[in-house]
Design a protein around this motif. Structure first.
Motif, mmCIF file in Angstrom:
data_model
loop_
_atom_site.group_PDB
_atom_site.id
_atom_site.type_symbol
_atom_site.label_atom_id
_atom_site.label_comp_id
_atom_site.label_asym_id
_atom_site.label_seq_id
_atom_site.Cartn_x
_atom_site.Cartn_y
_atom_site.Cartn_z
ATOM 1 N N ARG A 105 35.681 121.020 40.052
ATOM 2 C CA ARG A 105 34.715 121.268 39.844
ATOM 3 C C ARG A 105 34.407 122.559 40.717
ATOM 4 O O ARG A 105 33.489 124.174 40.122
ATOM 5 C CB ARG A 105 33.783 120.763 40.932
ATOM 6 N N PHE A 106 34.964 123.467 41.206
ATOM 7 C CA PHE A 106 34.841 124.752 41.611
ATOM 8 C C PHE A 106 35.543 125.976 41.094
ATOM 9 O O PHE A 106 35.061 127.015 40.364
ATOM 10 C CB PHE A 106 35.544 125.069 42.959
ATOM 11 N N HIS A 107 36.428 125.512 40.129
ATOM 12 C CA HIS A 107 37.307 126.068 39.085
ATOM 13 C C HIS A 107 36.020 126.300 37.950
ATOM 14 O O HIS A 107 36.192 126.850 36.894
ATOM 15 C CB HIS A 107 38.210 125.129 38.571
ATOM 16 N N ARG A 108 35.583 124.886 37.712
ATOM 17 C CA ARG A 108 34.335 125.211 36.955
ATOM 18 C C ARG A 108 32.824 125.773 37.328
ATOM 19 O O ARG A 108 32.516 125.937 35.707
ATOM 20 C CB ARG A 108 34.279 124.124 36.188
ATOM 21 N N ASP A 109 33.287 126.326 38.166
ATOM 22 C CA ASP A 109 31.431 126.865 38.866
ATOM 23 C C ASP A 109 31.393 128.483 38.393
ATOM 24 O O ASP A 109 32.068 128.629 39.023
ATOM 25 C CB ASP A 109 31.706 126.777 40.428
ATOM 26 N N PHE A 110 31.201 128.993 37.541
ATOM 27 C CA PHE A 110 30.736 130.037 37.422
ATOM 28 C C PHE A 110 30.512 131.033 38.476
ATOM 29 O O PHE A 110 30.656 132.432 37.753
ATOM 30 C CB PHE A 110 30.117 130.789 36.106
ATOM 31 N N ASN A 111 30.064 130.969 38.949
ATOM 32 C CA ASN A 111 29.650 131.810 40.298
ATOM 33 C C ASN A 111 31.227 131.894 41.453
ATOM 34 O O ASN A 111 31.006 132.707 42.252
ATOM 35 C CB ASN A 111 28.892 131.554 41.495
ATOM 36 N N ILE A 112 32.073 131.151 41.471
ATOM 37 C CA ILE A 112 33.459 130.671 42.379
ATOM 38 C C ILE A 112 34.557 131.754 41.502
ATOM 39 O O ILE A 112 34.572 130.800 40.287
ATOM 40 C CB ILE A 112 33.329 129.313 42.454
ATOM 41 N N PRO A 113 35.138 132.476 42.099
ATOM 42 C CA PRO A 113 36.346 133.219 41.203
ATOM 43 C C PRO A 113 37.079 131.811 41.583
ATOM 44 O O PRO A 113 37.812 131.364 42.049
ATOM 45 C CB PRO A 113 36.847 134.640 41.581
ATOM 46 N N SER A 114 38.096 131.701 40.015
ATOM 47 C CA SER A 114 39.201 130.870 40.258
ATOM 48 C C SER A 114 40.090 131.331 41.569
ATOM 49 O O SER A 114 40.451 130.811 41.634
ATOM 50 C CB SER A 114 40.148 131.156 38.281
ATOM 51 N N SER A 115 40.035 132.786 41.653
ATOM 52 C CA SER A 115 41.318 133.029 42.809
ATOM 53 C C SER A 115 40.837 132.183 43.721
ATOM 54 O O SER A 115 41.533 131.520 44.604
ATOM 55 C CB SER A 115 41.511 134.333 43.464
ATOM 56 N N GLN A 116 39.463 132.100 44.053
ATOM 57 C CA GLN A 116 39.550 131.648 45.820
ATOM 58 C C GLN A 116 39.049 129.477 45.053
ATOM 59 O O GLN A 116 39.676 128.892 46.555
ATOM 60 C CB GLN A 116 37.506 131.950 45.881
ATOM 61 N N ALA A 117 38.823 129.877 44.016
ATOM 62 C CA ALA A 117 38.534 128.309 43.547
ATOM 63 C C ALA A 117 40.226 127.092 43.927
ATOM 64 O O ALA A 117 40.591 126.332 44.693
ATOM 65 C CB ALA A 117 38.591 127.501 42.066
ATOM 66 N N ASP A 118 41.157 128.053 43.529
ATOM 67 C CA ASP A 118 43.054 127.976 44.188
ATOM 68 C C ASP A 118 43.241 127.950 45.781
ATOM 69 O O ASP A 118 43.658 126.791 45.834
ATOM 70 C CB ASP A 118 43.669 129.211 43.168
ATOM 71 N N LYS A 119 42.877 129.562 45.962
ATOM 72 C CA LYS A 119 42.959 129.040 47.678
ATOM 73 C C LYS A 119 42.047 127.840 48.397
ATOM 74 O O LYS A 119 43.265 127.303 48.853
ATOM 75 C CB LYS A 119 41.610 130.379 48.015
ATOM 76 N N ARG A 120 40.699 127.610 47.512
ATOM 77 C CA ARG A 120 40.981 125.579 47.996
ATOM 78 C C ARG A 120 41.535 124.845 47.915
ATOM 79 O O ARG A 120 41.514 124.096 49.391
ATOM 80 C CB ARG A 120 38.855 125.663 47.426
ATOM 81 N N TYR A 121 42.792 124.983 47.390
ATOM 82 C CA TYR A 121 43.291 123.632 46.947
ATOM 83 C C TYR A 121 44.620 124.162 47.932
ATOM 84 O O TYR A 121 44.637 123.353 48.462
ATOM 85 C CB TYR A 121 43.598 123.374 45.450
ATOM 86 N N VAL A 122 45.075 125.345 47.652
ATOM 87 C CA VAL A 122 46.010 125.714 48.909
ATOM 88 C C VAL A 122 45.702 125.104 50.016
ATOM 89 O O VAL A 122 46.877 124.551 50.495
ATOM 90 C CB VAL A 122 46.236 127.178 48.424
ATOM 91 N N ASN A 123 44.468 125.368 50.583
ATOM 92 C CA ASN A 123 44.555 125.366 52.186
ATOM 93 C C ASN A 123 44.029 123.692 52.287
ATOM 94 O O ASN A 123 44.289 123.793 53.588
ATOM 95 C CB ASN A 123 43.033 126.244 52.009
ATOM 96 N N TRP A 124 43.889 123.238 51.601
ATOM 97 C CA TRP A 124 43.607 121.788 51.281
ATOM 98 C C TRP A 124 44.687 121.272 51.619
ATOM 99 O O TRP A 124 44.955 120.720 52.264
ATOM 100 C CB TRP A 124 42.438 121.518 50.379
ATOM 101 N N LEU A 125 46.101 121.691 50.964
ATOM 102 C CA LEU A 125 46.792 120.762 51.149
ATOM 103 C C LEU A 125 47.861 121.291 52.283
ATOM 104 O O LEU A 125 48.791 120.922 53.052
ATOM 105 C CB LEU A 125 47.823 121.796 50.235
#
Length: 228
Positions: A105-125
């Motif tokens: 959902r954060f990749h689809r959020d136009f207020n969130i840059p894709s790089s930051q959405a990617d970072k969220r998954y990396v940190n989660w892992l």
């Protein structure tokens, strides 16, 4: 702290802004988002009228399907050369996570840059590896991806591009579920974006059945650029 706003520090570290999840969708709860900087998440019943949410600046982001599988209903798939392991090269799995997720959902959020959405998954892992909640996926001795979980929840599954579309996903995920059930769970559950049809079909093939759906809305109030 408000009784209606729950801080989500795991998201704040990715976006460098305050992040919250609302615990209710009442007007009193929505009012608390008016004068507060940050990013807000609200999950509601899909049958709820969204008029009040939109009045307060929330926008529809995703519908999450929540399938559940009883232990006795799991369909185990086996394929020669495919296996899972608790041993892995941490950085190799992080590289998979950096480009494996596009339906979040954060990749689809136009207020969130894709790089930051990617970072969220990396940190989660990273967090899940720290908790020993990750299996590596192996095919013919090579790392193909990862399967991550927490208690009875199937959370993340990512595969390297070269191993995708080869019919390996059912084997890997069913084996991950099988090992996860050994921890004593009577059932497993997961959460999948309605846009991710491939994952939905995969889990249904493994014996998961639809249990619940929720609509997710976001709101952003910010005076500075995300990630800066």
């Amino acid at each position: 702290m408000s009784e209606y706003l729950k801080e989500t520090p795991w998201d704040k570290r990715n976006f460098n802004i305050n992040t919250y999840e609302l615990t209710a969708s009442t007007e009193d709860a929505l009012k608390e988002t008016v004068d507060k900087d940050g990013h807000f998440t609200l999950k509601v019943n899909p049958l709820d009228n969204p008029e009040m949410l939109m009045k307060y600046g929330f926008y529809y982001m995703d519908t999450l399907i929540e399938p559940v599988c009883k232990k006795e209903d799991l369909h185990l798939f086996v394929r020669g050369g495919a296996s899972i392991s608790t041993e892995y090269d941490r950085q190799e799995l992080i590289q998979v996570a950096e480009e494996a997720f596009i339906h979040g959902r954060f990749h689809r959020d136009f207020n969130i840059p894709s790089s930051q959405a990617d970072k969220r998954y990396v940190n989660w892992l990273h967090d899940l590896m720290d908790a020993n909640n990750v299996f590596s996926l192996l095919y013919e001795g090579r790392t193909a991806g990862f399967y991550a979980f927490e208690q009875d929840k199937v959370l993340l599954m990512g595969m390297k591009k070269e191993f995708r579309s080869k019919g390996l996903a059912k084997t890997f995920v069913s084996q991950g579920c099988f090992e996860q059930l050994k921890f004593g769970h009577a059932h497993l559950k997961t959460s999948i974006s309605a846009a991710n049809v491939a994952s939905l079909n995969l889990f249904y093939a493994l014996g998961f059945k639809l249990k619940n759906t929720v609509d997710v809305y976001h709101k952003m109030n910010h005076t500075s650029q995300i990630g800066v």
